[in-house]
Design a protein around this motif. Sequence first.
Motif, PDB file in Angstrom:
ATOM      1  N   ARG A  19      70.165  13.727  34.794  1.00  0.00           N
ATOM      2  CA  ARG A  19      70.096  14.209  36.140  1.00  0.00           C
ATOM      3  C   ARG A  19      69.372  12.949  36.846  1.00  0.00           C
ATOM      4  O   ARG A  19      69.697  12.540  38.227  1.00  0.00           O
ATOM      5  N   ARG A  20      68.347  12.255  36.395  1.00  0.00           N
ATOM      6  CA  ARG A  20      67.492  11.306  36.877  1.00  0.00           C
ATOM      7  C   ARG A  20      68.298   9.994  37.524  1.00  0.00           C
ATOM      8  O   ARG A  20      68.314   9.460  38.335  1.00  0.00           O
ATOM      9  N   GLU A  21      69.376   9.731  36.262  1.00  0.00           N
ATOM     10  CA  GLU A  21      70.297   8.638  36.833  1.00  0.00           C
ATOM     11  C   GLU A  21      71.365   9.073  37.880  1.00  0.00           C
ATOM     12  O   GLU A  21      71.355   8.103  38.788  1.00  0.00           O
ATOM     13  N   LEU A  22      71.721  10.109  37.983  1.00  0.00           N
ATOM     14  CA  LEU A  22      72.604  10.595  39.103  1.00  0.00           C
ATOM     15  C   LEU A  22      71.785  10.453  40.134  1.00  0.00           C
ATOM     16  O   LEU A  22      72.521  10.042  41.315  1.00  0.00           O
ATOM     17  N   LEU A  23      70.717  10.950  40.276  1.00  0.00           N
ATOM     18  CA  LEU A  23      69.951  11.071  41.650  1.00  0.00           C
ATOM     19  C   LEU A  23      69.702   9.709  41.849  1.00  0.00           C
ATOM     20  O   LEU A  23      69.876   9.286  43.257  1.00  0.00           O
ATOM     21  N   SER A  24      69.270   8.746  40.962  1.00  0.00           N
ATOM     22  CA  SER A  24      68.975   7.253  41.361  1.00  0.00           C
ATOM     23  C   SER A  24      70.185   6.371  42.098  1.00  0.00           C
ATOM     24  O   SER A  24      70.185   5.755  42.713  1.00  0.00           O
ATOM     25  N   TRP A  25      71.614   6.946  41.679  1.00  0.00           N
ATOM     26  CA  TRP A  25      72.576   6.393  42.325  1.00  0.00           C
ATOM     27  C   TRP A  25      73.316   7.483  43.696  1.00  0.00           C
ATOM     28  O   TRP A  25      73.882   7.047  43.925  1.00  0.00           O
ATOM     29  N   SER A  26      72.321   8.345  44.125  1.00  0.00           N
ATOM     30  CA  SER A  26      72.609   9.038  44.971  1.00  0.00           C
ATOM     31  C   SER A  26      73.994   9.699  45.069  1.00  0.00           C
ATOM     32  O   SER A  26      74.581  10.041  45.981  1.00  0.00           O
ATOM     33  N   ALA A  27      74.283  10.274  43.813  1.00  0.00           N
ATOM     34  CA  ALA A  27      75.801  10.606  43.526  1.00  0.00           C
ATOM     35  C   ALA A  27      75.819  12.022  44.076  1.00  0.00           C
ATOM     36  O   ALA A  27      77.051  12.699  44.458  1.00  0.00           O
ATOM     37  N   ASP A  28      74.657  12.615  44.398  1.00  0.00           N
ATOM     38  CA  ASP A  28      74.893  14.067  45.146  1.00  0.00           C
ATOM     39  C   ASP A  28      75.615  13.842  46.663  1.00  0.00           C
ATOM     40  O   ASP A  28      76.118  14.553  47.084  1.00  0.00           O
ATOM     41  N   LYS A  29      75.463  12.405  47.184  1.00  0.00           N
ATOM     42  CA  LYS A  29      76.166  12.319  48.597  1.00  0.00           C
ATOM     43  C   LYS A  29      77.562  11.815  48.398  1.00  0.00           C
ATOM     44  O   LYS A  29      78.274  12.209  49.286  1.00  0.00           O
ATOM     45  N   TRP A  30      77.831  11.015  47.374  1.00  0.00           N
ATOM     46  CA  TRP A  30      79.066  10.681  47.539  1.00  0.00           C
ATOM     47  C   TRP A  30      80.062  11.084  46.239  1.00  0.00           C
ATOM     48  O   TRP A  30      81.185  10.606  46.125  1.00  0.00           O
ATOM     49  N   ALA A  31      79.550  11.664  45.326  1.00  0.00           N
ATOM     50  CA  ALA A  31      80.366  12.149  44.184  1.00  0.00           C
ATOM     51  C   ALA A  31      80.354  13.744  43.937  1.00  0.00           C
ATOM     52  O   ALA A  31      80.652  14.195  43.062  1.00  0.00           O
ATOM     53  N   ASN A  32      79.905  14.479  44.921  1.00  0.00           N
ATOM     54  CA  ASN A  32      79.509  15.932  44.990  1.00  0.00           C
ATOM     55  C   ASN A  32      79.244  16.330  43.565  1.00  0.00           C
ATOM     56  O   ASN A  32      79.493  17.508  43.203  1.00  0.00           O
ATOM     57  N   VAL A  33      78.028  15.660  43.281  1.00  0.00           N
ATOM     58  CA  VAL A  33      77.302  16.098  41.987  1.00  0.00           C
ATOM     59  C   VAL A  33      76.003  16.642  42.461  1.00  0.00           C
ATOM     60  O   VAL A  33      75.121  16.003  43.039  1.00  0.00           O
ATOM     61  N   GLN A  34      75.881  18.142  42.393  1.00  0.00           N
ATOM     62  CA  GLN A  34      74.648  18.471  42.894  1.00  0.00           C
ATOM     63  C   GLN A  34      73.576  18.713  41.756  1.00  0.00           C
ATOM     64  O   GLN A  34      73.844  18.999  40.636  1.00  0.00           O
ATOM     65  N   PRO A  35      72.306  18.370  42.182  1.00  0.00           N
ATOM     66  CA  PRO A  35      71.367  18.040  41.139  1.00  0.00           C
ATOM     67  C   PRO A  35      71.046  19.371  40.378  1.00  0.00           C
ATOM     68  O   PRO A  35      70.873  19.470  39.232  1.00  0.00           O
ATOM     69  N   GLY A  36      71.200  20.664  41.123  1.00  0.00           N
ATOM     70  CA  GLY A  36      70.982  21.898  40.320  1.00  0.00           C
ATOM     71  C   GLY A  36      71.997  22.292  39.511  1.00  0.00           C
ATOM     72  O   GLY A  36      71.980  23.165  38.783  1.00  0.00           O
ATOM     73  N   SER A  37      73.205  21.732  39.592  1.00  0.00           N
ATOM     74  CA  SER A  37      74.547  22.032  38.662  1.00  0.00           C
ATOM     75  C   SER A  37      74.456  21.145  37.277  1.00  0.00           C
ATOM     76  O   SER A  37      75.509  21.382  36.663  1.00  0.00           O
ATOM     77  N   ILE A  38      73.667  20.267  37.210  1.00  0.00           N
ATOM     78  CA  ILE A  38      73.669  19.083  36.203  1.00  0.00           C
ATOM     79  C   ILE A  38      73.482  19.866  34.785  1.00  0.00           C
ATOM     80  O   ILE A  38      74.358  19.622  33.838  1.00  0.00           O
ATOM     81  N   TYR A  39      72.551  20.522  34.717  1.00  0.00           N
ATOM     82  CA  TYR A  39      72.355  21.048  33.105  1.00  0.00           C
ATOM     83  C   TYR A  39      73.484  22.198  33.040  1.00  0.00           C
ATOM     84  O   TYR A  39      73.848  22.201  31.876  1.00  0.00           O
ATOM     85  N   HIS A  40      73.804  23.099  34.194  1.00  0.00           N
ATOM     86  CA  HIS A  40      74.930  23.955  33.774  1.00  0.00           C
ATOM     87  C   HIS A  40      76.164  23.380  33.510  1.00  0.00           C
ATOM     88  O   HIS A  40      76.804  23.424  32.266  1.00  0.00           O
ATOM     89  N   ALA A  41      76.545  22.075  33.992  1.00  0.00           N
ATOM     90  CA  ALA A  41      77.592  21.456  33.563  1.00  0.00           C
ATOM     91  C   ALA A  41      77.552  20.864  32.168  1.00  0.00           C
ATOM     92  O   ALA A  41      78.668  20.742  31.762  1.00  0.00           O
ATOM     93  N   LEU A  42      76.310  20.391  31.825  1.00  0.00           N
ATOM     94  CA  LEU A  42      75.994  19.892  30.449  1.00  0.00           C
ATOM     95  C   LEU A  42      76.487  21.076  29.494  1.00  0.00           C
ATOM     96  O   LEU A  42      77.130  20.739  28.269  1.00  0.00           O
ATOM     97  N   ARG A  43      75.683  22.042  29.739  1.00  0.00           N
ATOM     98  CA  ARG A  43      76.251  23.417  28.840  1.00  0.00           C
ATOM     99  C   ARG A  43      77.840  23.728  28.884  1.00  0.00           C
ATOM    100  O   ARG A  43      78.412  23.679  27.779  1.00  0.00           O
ATOM    101  N   LYS A  44      78.512  23.429  29.985  1.00  0.00           N
ATOM    102  CA  LYS A  44      79.831  23.886  29.915  1.00  0.00           C
ATOM    103  C   LYS A  44      80.646  22.746  29.329  1.00  0.00           C
ATOM    104  O   LYS A  44      81.533  23.162  28.588  1.00  0.00           O
ATOM    105  N   LEU A  45      80.282  21.575  29.430  1.00  0.00           N
ATOM    106  CA  LEU A  45      81.064  20.552  28.665  1.00  0.00           C
ATOM    107  C   LEU A  45      80.849  20.817  27.350  1.00  0.00           C
ATOM    108  O   LEU A  45      81.668  20.464  26.550  1.00  0.00           O
ATOM    109  N   THR A  46      79.604  21.197  26.663  1.00  0.00           N
ATOM    110  CA  THR A  46      79.545  21.388  25.405  1.00  0.00           C
ATOM    111  C   THR A  46      80.190  22.541  24.833  1.00  0.00           C
ATOM    112  O   THR A  46      80.726  22.419  23.787  1.00  0.00           O
ATOM    113  N   ASP A  47      80.153  23.594  25.597  1.00  0.00           N
ATOM    114  CA  ASP A  47      81.203  24.618  25.428  1.00  0.00           C
ATOM    115  C   ASP A  47      82.604  24.649  25.286  1.00  0.00           C
ATOM    116  O   ASP A  47      83.249  25.041  24.404  1.00  0.00           O
TER     117      ASP A  47
END
Length: 199
Positions: A19-47
């Motif tokens: 999460r910290r690395e993605l925010l440092s890249w400002s990925a929420d602005k250009w890659a449609n990665v929302q900070p609040g969805s990162i943990y959910h995405a990690l769990r989904k990728l694990t599932d």
Amino acid sequence: MMILGLVRWMQPVHGYDVRRELLSWSADKWANVQPGSIYHALRKLTDEGLLRTVSVEQVGARPARTTYEVTVKGEEEFETLLRAQWWQLNEPPDPFVAAFSFLPAMPRDEAAAALRNRANLLRAGVESMRASLDSDWVRNRKPVHVGWMFELWLARAEAEMAWCERIAERIDSGVSYLPAGLERAEGWSGWKDGAPDAE
């Protein structure tokens, strides 16, 4: 792809660090990665079997920290996604284009003013990007390709800025929004050409 790629690059890694690395890249602005969805995405990728949990640590009253790494299936999926984005052209949805398709619903003076305002906003972004490109932060602390991405964003912004100003001039000139002969053609009765009192 971003989250999977970052875990692959940093593994083994905590979700917090991703999460910290993605925010440092400002990925929420250009890659449609929302900070609040990162943990959910990690769990989904694990599932889905693309990531695996390496460990779960609890320090005092802090929330548990899960450490992840990429599975073989995750490696294959990342490679597939990466190459799909490199070799295909994908047009991202643009809410402005949707709004511009209803240009005749806007009064001409407001449409021209809005386009000039958009150009000014883009100009401010261009100035900020130029400052970043010239900074020590980009030149000496980031990989070279980060500067190249800034150059891409600059080129796109400058092209759109010029387009906005050109179209604002055309709107101001009073040019018809329809080709000659279509103004009264069947099927165009809702077309107002930017004038609320037009028939």
